[in-house]
Scaffold this motif. Structure first.
Motif, PDB file in Angstrom:
ATOM      1  N   VAL A 255      47.432  42.070  49.636  1.00  0.00           N
ATOM      2  CA  VAL A 255      46.365  41.993  48.649  1.00  0.00           C
ATOM      3  C   VAL A 255      46.063  40.540  48.341  1.00  0.00           C
ATOM      4  CG1 VAL A 255      46.832  44.212  47.595  1.00  0.00           C
ATOM      5  CG2 VAL A 255      48.107  42.228  46.862  1.00  0.00           C
ATOM      6  N   SER A 256      44.807  40.274  48.023  1.00  0.00           N
ATOM      7  CA  SER A 256      44.394  38.897  47.815  1.00  0.00           C
ATOM      8  C   SER A 256      44.770  38.368  46.444  1.00  0.00           C
ATOM      9  CB  SER A 256      42.871  38.779  47.998  1.00  0.00           C
ATOM     10  OG  SER A 256      42.206  39.654  47.103  1.00  0.00           O
ATOM     11  N   VAL A 257      45.119  39.274  45.555  1.00  0.00           N
ATOM     12  CA  VAL A 257      45.545  38.843  44.223  1.00  0.00           C
ATOM     13  C   VAL A 257      46.919  39.416  43.953  1.00  0.00           C
ATOM     14  CG1 VAL A 257      43.214  38.670  43.323  1.00  0.00           C
ATOM     15  CG2 VAL A 257      44.393  40.842  43.164  1.00  0.00           C
ATOM     16  N   THR A 258      47.661  38.723  43.117  1.00  0.00           N
ATOM     17  CA  THR A 258      49.010  39.170  42.769  1.00  0.00           C
ATOM     18  C   THR A 258      48.936  40.284  41.736  1.00  0.00           C
ATOM     19  OG1 THR A 258      49.832  36.954  43.180  1.00  0.00           O
ATOM     20  CG2 THR A 258      51.235  38.411  41.890  1.00  0.00           C
ATOM     21  N   MET A 259      49.773  41.295  41.896  1.00  0.00           N
ATOM     22  CA  MET A 259      49.820  42.368  40.917  1.00  0.00           C
ATOM     23  C   MET A 259      50.239  41.814  39.560  1.00  0.00           C
ATOM     24  SD  MET A 259      51.633  45.577  42.853  1.00  0.00           S
ATOM     25  CE  MET A 259      53.100  44.649  43.223  1.00  0.00           C
ATOM     26  N   ASP A 260      49.677  42.381  38.488  1.00  0.00           N
ATOM     27  CA  ASP A 260      50.145  41.959  37.170  1.00  0.00           C
ATOM     28  C   ASP A 260      51.516  42.554  36.904  1.00  0.00           C
ATOM     29  OD1 ASP A 260      49.866  44.601  36.247  1.00  0.00           O
ATOM     30  OD2 ASP A 260      47.826  44.269  35.569  1.00  0.00           O
ATOM     31  N   ASP A 261      52.126  42.122  35.806  1.00  0.00           N
ATOM     32  CA  ASP A 261      53.501  42.528  35.519  1.00  0.00           C
ATOM     33  C   ASP A 261      53.637  44.035  35.396  1.00  0.00           C
ATOM     34  OD1 ASP A 261      54.354  39.940  35.587  1.00  0.00           O
ATOM     35  OD2 ASP A 261      54.226  39.639  33.417  1.00  0.00           O
ATOM     36  N   PHE A 262      52.630  44.662  34.791  1.00  0.00           N
ATOM     37  CA  PHE A 262      52.723  46.102  34.584  1.00  0.00           C
ATOM     38  C   PHE A 262      52.692  46.853  35.914  1.00  0.00           C
ATOM     39  CE2 PHE A 262      50.706  50.241  33.421  1.00  0.00           C
ATOM     40  CZ  PHE A 262      51.781  50.731  32.713  1.00  0.00           C
ATOM     41  N   GLU A 263      51.771  46.459  36.802  1.00  0.00           N
ATOM     42  CA  GLU A 263      51.720  47.108  38.107  1.00  0.00           C
ATOM     43  C   GLU A 263      52.996  46.865  38.897  1.00  0.00           C
ATOM     44  OE1 GLU A 263      48.220  46.176  40.331  1.00  0.00           O
ATOM     45  OE2 GLU A 263      47.122  47.850  39.438  1.00  0.00           O
ATOM     46  N   PHE A 264      53.589  45.701  38.713  1.00  0.00           N
ATOM     47  CA  PHE A 264      54.827  45.431  39.438  1.00  0.00           C
ATOM     48  C   PHE A 264      55.959  46.316  38.931  1.00  0.00           C
ATOM     49  CE2 PHE A 264      58.587  43.076  40.797  1.00  0.00           C
ATOM     50  CZ  PHE A 264      58.274  42.904  42.141  1.00  0.00           C
TER      51      PHE A 264
ATOM     52  N   LYS B 295      59.010  36.379  44.014  1.00  0.00           N
ATOM     53  CA  LYS B 295      58.496  37.700  43.675  1.00  0.00           C
ATOM     54  C   LYS B 295      57.743  38.283  44.853  1.00  0.00           C
ATOM     55  CE  LYS B 295      55.783  40.074  40.134  1.00  0.00           C
ATOM     56  NZ  LYS B 295      55.085  39.927  38.844  1.00  0.00           N
ATOM     57  N   GLU B 296      58.063  39.519  45.207  1.00  0.00           N
ATOM     58  CA  GLU B 296      57.399  40.187  46.320  1.00  0.00           C
ATOM     59  C   GLU B 296      56.024  40.695  45.898  1.00  0.00           C
ATOM     60  OE1 GLU B 296      58.347  40.445  49.443  1.00  0.00           O
ATOM     61  OE2 GLU B 296      60.172  39.294  49.089  1.00  0.00           O
ATOM     62  N   ASN B 297      55.108  40.729  46.841  1.00  0.00           N
ATOM     63  CA  ASN B 297      53.744  41.152  46.551  1.00  0.00           C
ATOM     64  C   ASN B 297      53.279  42.114  47.652  1.00  0.00           C
ATOM     65  OD1 ASN B 297      51.259  41.247  45.257  1.00  0.00           O
ATOM     66  ND2 ASN B 297      50.448  39.553  46.454  1.00  0.00           N
ATOM     67  N   PRO B 298      53.737  43.392  47.619  1.00  0.00           N
ATOM     68  CA  PRO B 298      53.390  44.339  48.682  1.00  0.00           C
ATOM     69  C   PRO B 298      51.898  44.623  48.721  1.00  0.00           C
ATOM     70  CG  PRO B 298      54.399  45.476  46.837  1.00  0.00           C
ATOM     71  CD  PRO B 298      54.559  44.008  46.566  1.00  0.00           C
ATOM     72  N   SER B 299      51.401  44.901  49.912  1.00  0.00           N
ATOM     73  CA  SER B 299      49.987  45.227  50.074  1.00  0.00           C
ATOM     74  C   SER B 299      49.681  46.602  49.493  1.00  0.00           C
ATOM     75  CB  SER B 299      49.606  45.205  51.553  1.00  0.00           C
ATOM     76  OG  SER B 299      50.214  46.294  52.223  1.00  0.00           O
ATOM     77  N   VAL B 300      48.405  46.835  49.209  1.00  0.00           N
ATOM     78  CA  VAL B 300      47.989  48.146  48.696  1.00  0.00           C
ATOM     79  C   VAL B 300      48.289  49.227  49.732  1.00  0.00           C
ATOM     80  CG1 VAL B 300      46.030  49.519  47.901  1.00  0.00           C
ATOM     81  CG2 VAL B 300      46.222  47.138  47.214  1.00  0.00           C
ATOM     82  N   ALA B 301      48.131  48.911  51.009  1.00  0.00           N
ATOM     83  CA  ALA B 301      48.434  49.888  52.054  1.00  0.00           C
ATOM     84  C   ALA B 301      49.912  50.277  52.024  1.00  0.00           C
ATOM     85  CB  ALA B 301      48.066  49.317  53.426  1.00  0.00           C
TER      86      ALA B 301
ATOM     87  N   PHE C 119      55.545  49.452  40.744  1.00  0.00           N
ATOM     88  CA  PHE C 119      56.044  49.338  42.118  1.00  0.00           C
ATOM     89  C   PHE C 119      57.559  49.482  42.165  1.00  0.00           C
ATOM     90  CE2 PHE C 119      57.989  46.265  45.139  1.00  0.00           C
ATOM     91  CZ  PHE C 119      57.900  47.070  46.262  1.00  0.00           C
ATOM     92  N   ILE C 120      58.264  48.898  41.209  1.00  0.00           N
ATOM     93  CA  ILE C 120      59.725  49.020  41.174  1.00  0.00           C
ATOM     94  C   ILE C 120      60.126  50.485  41.054  1.00  0.00           C
ATOM     95  CG2 ILE C 120      61.786  48.522  39.800  1.00  0.00           C
ATOM     96  CD1 ILE C 120      60.566  45.795  39.166  1.00  0.00           C
ATOM     97  N   GLU C 121      59.447  51.220  40.158  1.00  0.00           N
ATOM     98  CA  GLU C 121      59.751  52.644  40.009  1.00  0.00           C
ATOM     99  C   GLU C 121      59.435  53.398  41.297  1.00  0.00           C
ATOM    100  OE1 GLU C 121      61.274  54.140  37.482  1.00  0.00           O
ATOM    101  OE2 GLU C 121      61.516  52.139  36.631  1.00  0.00           O
ATOM    102  N   LEU C 122      58.320  53.059  41.933  1.00  0.00           N
ATOM    103  CA  LEU C 122      57.936  53.719  43.179  1.00  0.00           C
ATOM    104  C   LEU C 122      58.979  53.457  44.264  1.00  0.00           C
ATOM    105  CD1 LEU C 122      55.959  55.160  45.072  1.00  0.00           C
ATOM    106  CD2 LEU C 122      54.720  53.002  45.319  1.00  0.00           C
ATOM    107  N   PHE C 123      59.443  52.237  44.373  1.00  0.00           N
ATOM    108  CA  PHE C 123      60.436  51.907  45.397  1.00  0.00           C
ATOM    109  C   PHE C 123      61.746  52.650  45.130  1.00  0.00           C
ATOM    110  CE2 PHE C 123      63.588  49.139  47.511  1.00  0.00           C
ATOM    111  CZ  PHE C 123      63.033  49.113  48.777  1.00  0.00           C
ATOM    112  N   ARG C 124      62.132  52.744  43.885  1.00  0.00           N
ATOM    113  CA  ARG C 124      63.360  53.483  43.548  1.00  0.00           C
ATOM    114  C   ARG C 124      63.201  54.974  43.838  1.00  0.00           C
ATOM    115  NH1 ARG C 124      64.692  50.077  38.001  1.00  0.00           N
ATOM    116  NH2 ARG C 124      65.888  48.411  39.039  1.00  0.00           N
ATOM    117  N   ASP C 125      62.011  55.527  43.546  1.00  0.00           N
ATOM    118  CA  ASP C 125      61.763  56.935  43.891  1.00  0.00           C
ATOM    119  C   ASP C 125      61.840  57.144  45.399  1.00  0.00           C
ATOM    120  OD1 ASP C 125      61.451  57.742  41.301  1.00  0.00           O
ATOM    121  OD2 ASP C 125      59.263  57.717  41.320  1.00  0.00           O
ATOM    122  N   THR C 126      61.372  56.157  46.160  1.00  0.00           N
ATOM    123  CA  THR C 126      61.448  56.229  47.618  1.00  0.00           C
ATOM    124  C   THR C 126      62.897  56.263  48.087  1.00  0.00           C
ATOM    125  OG1 THR C 126      59.363  55.008  47.822  1.00  0.00           O
ATOM    126  CG2 THR C 126      60.779  55.066  49.756  1.00  0.00           C
TER     127      THR C 126
END
Length: 398
Positions: A5-14, A77-83, A17-24
């Motif tokens: 992504v061309s912009v960094t995720m804000d803190d809330f979206e990050f 800080k990691e910045n994963p793509s939307v894909a 992402f942490i919750e999503l990665f843990r669910d994964t």
């Protein structure tokens, strides 16, 4: 390769992402694994994501995500793509199988990431990021009160709460199966397409595989059909039709697992064939077998039940085997750490269950699977027809 992504995720979206990665991680390994992944674990996770979604994620990226989440102070800080976020979301939400070209053509807007994000938008307060102390205290007090109410509700309603699911496999479309909570691990495309060759039956095949490794082969069961277990105490039951195992290690049945990686504890209850006796000469057997394993690195599994039903050689010229295996059923009952394993068979569908064995085993299964295998042998591939499944939760205090 996914474009970042061309912009960094804000803190809330990050945080999401942490919750999503843990669910994964929980879906793949059975726990959030609060430590960085090894290279092997990262590769295993990426393979499982590819098997379930048809989409790929680089194992090095996965490893870097786990390093940062486990110890954010140790690196950038990691910045994963939307894909990538969409791929993780599709995996967690059991989205329909696809591929990169099809997603780019039909779902380039990455709907599953936004679906996952919107869900957490409703449950996670942005006030944690904004750091407004007074409102935060009020919000926390409200959450604590809500938690107490929920705990009291479940405490007083648990004795009457039952979670029940049944399936007669009348619809085996991939999307419909996912909507009913099923997902497939290690899909063999050729044989999985034959799952509905008989209407009203889930047909699996005794493909080459096993749920624990030996020195030559890696553990794996093709077309392992799984669903999560929502209750600590439960009864699971599966019915098979006309399955007569007839070659070395052919078997089918039910598998309980702590995680989907074959690394944790497991219990396997199956109807199978055996003609191996360590060099001794004995008649071949059709049997109900139950085997427990305490996980990778803890030695060999243990056979806790070996109930012979028939000796095929002695019944070769009669209809005894055919008649009694026309309708077979396996049942597992769990109450606390006690497991009961039962079998029923006969010409009619309402044959009585008989206990094969009861055993104390320190395990809390999170997944239950339906399987057909032939071990790591070259024996014939035969079909196994599953015609009914039931999973019922029960009150653990009884």
């Amino acid at each position: 390769m996914a474009v970042r992504v061309s912009v960094t995720m804000d803190d809330f979206e990050f945080l999401i992402f942490i919750e999503l990665f843990r669910d994964t991680l929980i879906k793949c390994f059975g726990s959030s694994m609060e430590r960085p992944l090894t290279e092997t674990e990262s590769r295993m996770l990426c393979k499982d994501i590819l098997d379930q979604t048809g989409l790929s994620v680089g194992w090095k990226s996965v490893k870097n995500y786990s390093i940062f989440i486990a110890a954010p102070e140790s690196g950038k800080k990691e910045n994963p793509s939307v894909a990538t976020l969409d791929t993780f979301s599709r995996y967690v939400l059991n989205a329909p199988y696809t591929n990169e070209l099809q997603r780019k053509k039909e779902e380039d807007h990455h709907p599953y990431w936004f679906l996952y994000r919107d869900h957490y938008n409703k449950n996670v307060s942005k006030k944690v990021v904004r750091r407004r102390p007074q409102r935060l205290i009020i919000s926390l007090a409200g959450l604590i009160l809500l938690a107490i109410i929920v705990m009291l509700f479940f405490k007083f309603s648990a004795k009457t709460l039952d979670i029940s699911f049944s399936d007669n496999f009348s619809n085996l479309n991939n999307a419909d199966m996912r909507s009913r909570g099923w997902f497939v691990k290690s899909e063999d495309t050729i044989w999985w397409k034959k799952r509905n060759e008989i209407p009203g039956r889930l047909t699996l095949f005794t493909l080459r595989g096993d749920n624990w490794p030996d020195q030559r082969f890696i553990a794996g069961i093709p077309n392992l059909v799984l669903r999560s277990i929502p209750s600590d105490c439960f009864t699971a039951e599966v019915h098979l039709e006309d399955f007569i195992p007839g070659a070395e290690w052919q078997q089918a049945g039910v598998l309980l697992m702590e995680d989907t990686s074959f690394r944790g504890k497991s219990i396997r209850l199956s109807l199978g064939y055996n003609d191996y006796f360590g060099g001794m000469k004995k008649p071949s057997e059709i049997l109900v077998q139950c085997i427990t394993s305490i996980g990778e690195g803890f030695g060999k599994p243990e056979e806790i039940a070996h109930k012979v039903l028939f000796y095929p050689d002695s019944a070769r010229n009669s209809s005894l085997i055919t008649d009694n295996l026309k309708n077979s059923a396996l049942r597992i009952e769990k109450q606390g750490n006690k497991f009961r394993f039962l079998y029923a068979g006969g010409t009619t569908e309402n044959g009585a269950f008989k206990e094969v064995v009861s055993q104390e085993f320190d395990m809390k299964p999170k997944y239950i699977g339906l399987f057909a295998i032939k071990g790591f042998t070259d024996s014939k591939i035969v079909p196994v027809r599953f015609k009914f499944f039931r999973l019922t939760g029960s009150d653990c205090s009884n």
